[in-house]
Scaffold this motif. Structure first.
Motif, PDB file in Angstrom:
ATOM      1  N   LEU A 195      21.015 -39.479 -20.496  1.00  0.00           N
ATOM      2  CA  LEU A 195      20.050 -38.514 -19.438  1.00  0.00           C
ATOM      3  C   LEU A 195      20.223 -37.241 -19.903  1.00  0.00           C
ATOM      4  N   LEU A 252       9.871 -40.847 -11.464  1.00  0.00           N
ATOM      5  CA  LEU A 252      10.023 -40.785 -13.041  1.00  0.00           C
ATOM      6  C   LEU A 252       8.688 -41.495 -13.640  1.00  0.00           C
ATOM      7  N   GLY A 302      10.997 -30.876  -8.932  1.00  0.00           N
ATOM      8  CA  GLY A 302      10.618 -31.038  -7.380  1.00  0.00           C
ATOM      9  C   GLY A 302      10.046 -32.473  -7.266  1.00  0.00           C
ATOM     10  N   SER A 303      10.233 -33.347  -7.852  1.00  0.00           N
ATOM     11  CA  SER A 303       9.641 -34.719  -7.542  1.00  0.00           C
ATOM     12  C   SER A 303      10.825 -35.859  -7.546  1.00  0.00           C
ATOM     13  N   TYR A 304      10.771 -36.855  -6.944  1.00  0.00           N
ATOM     14  CA  TYR A 304      11.346 -38.036  -7.082  1.00  0.00           C
ATOM     15  C   TYR A 304      11.019 -38.971  -8.142  1.00  0.00           C
ATOM     16  N   ARG A 321      11.448 -36.790 -15.273  1.00  0.00           N
ATOM     17  CA  ARG A 321      11.117 -36.433 -13.787  1.00  0.00           C
ATOM     18  C   ARG A 321      10.885 -34.860 -13.509  1.00  0.00           C
ATOM     19  N   SER A 352      20.329 -47.817 -18.560  1.00  0.00           N
ATOM     20  CA  SER A 352      20.142 -46.442 -18.783  1.00  0.00           C
ATOM     21  C   SER A 352      21.099 -46.047 -20.280  1.00  0.00           C
ATOM     22  N   TYR A 366      12.400 -31.953 -14.574  1.00  0.00           N
ATOM     23  CA  TYR A 366      13.718 -31.880 -14.128  1.00  0.00           C
ATOM     24  C   TYR A 366      14.825 -32.325 -15.123  1.00  0.00           C
ATOM     25  N   ASN A 367      14.600 -33.654 -15.809  1.00  0.00           N
ATOM     26  CA  ASN A 367      15.304 -34.148 -16.451  1.00  0.00           C
ATOM     27  C   ASN A 367      14.485 -35.163 -17.149  1.00  0.00           C
ATOM     28  N   GLN A 395      15.325 -39.355 -19.283  1.00  0.00           N
ATOM     29  CA  GLN A 395      16.142 -40.503 -19.349  1.00  0.00           C
ATOM     30  C   GLN A 395      15.611 -41.408 -20.287  1.00  0.00           C
ATOM     31  N   GLN A 444      19.423 -33.159 -19.006  1.00  0.00           N
ATOM     32  CA  GLN A 444      18.761 -32.317 -18.131  1.00  0.00           C
ATOM     33  C   GLN A 444      18.044 -31.475 -18.530  1.00  0.00           C
TER      34      GLN A 444
END
Lengths: 112, 112
Positions: A49, A100, A96-98, A93, A46, A31-32, A34, A51
């Motif tokens: 980031l 990292l 579909g997942s939280y 990430r 951070s 998804y991204n 970082q 995407q």
């Protein structure tokens, strides 16, 4: 299972040099991505980031690129300074997942 | 206070003690995370809360018990820990669970 690898594990450069840190990941369905900086015994800051639809992001002397299809990202630091000395962490990430998933980091030392 | 704060910053506890770690975020985020950082290992996600509900639990032993009473506070309750649980415990928050994560300074835990 996603795995993130960072090469090199440690890097020492003279002040003023441009440098590249590498990050690779095994599952391109992300998804991204970082990039973080961690000073000894401290939390994470951070930096950038990116995407999954983007190719690069820039902040000051930092530029991060992402090639999702090949599972690679690079962090470019221009005109390095002693204050850049820290451990740099890459994290992805999954779609579909939280979660990292982190690499082990590259420890950077910039010598005055 | 700004950002993500964690208390205490350092904790030494015996294996029979019960203690709690506290995290507070001042960013208006609705997702919060606990991570464990051990020497020589990548950061490991322990728990994720989104809108005060636990959405991920990465096979963490039951001697670690998270609590999220509201979107600004997250606790990690500790009991009968083992020496191998000694690590830096980091809290993070983000908006929506998909976006950039912001980390606190961590709690350095030593189990004797």
């Amino acid at each position: 299972k996603q795995e993130v690898t960072q090469i090199p594990a440690a890097l020492s450069v003279p002040e003023g040099e441009n440098l590249v840190l590498n990050c690779s990941f095994t599952d391109s369905a992300i998804y991204n991505l970082q990039w973080f900086r961690q000073d000894p015994g401290k939390g994470l800051t951070s930096l950038l980031l990116i995407q999954s639809s983007q190719r690069e992001q820039t902040s000051g002397r930092l530029n991060a690129s992402l090639d999702k299809s090949s599972g690679r990202s690079t962090l470019y630091i221009a005109a390095s300074q002693p204050g850049d000395s820290a451990t740099y962490l890459c994290a992805v990430r999954g779609a579909g997942s939280y979660q990292l998933t982190f690499g082990k980091g590259t420890k950077l030392s910039v010598i005055p | 206070e700004t950002g993500v704060t964690q208390t205490p910053r350092h904790l030494v506890m015996g294996m029979t003690n019960k203690k709690s770690l506290k995290c507070e975020q001042h960013l208006g985020h609705n997702a919060m995370y606990w991570y464990k950082q051990s020497a020589k290992k990548p950061l490991e996600l322990m728990f994720v809360y989104s809108l005060e509900e636990r959405v991920e639990n990465n096979s963490v032993p039951s001697r670690f018990s998270p609590e999220c009473p509201n979107s600004s506070h997250l606790f990690l309750h500790l009991h009968t820990l083992q020496p191998e649980d000694s690590a830096l415990y980091l809290c993070a928050s983000s908006q929506e669970g998909w976006e950039e994560q912001y980390f606190g300074p961590g709690t350095r835990l030593t189990v004797t």
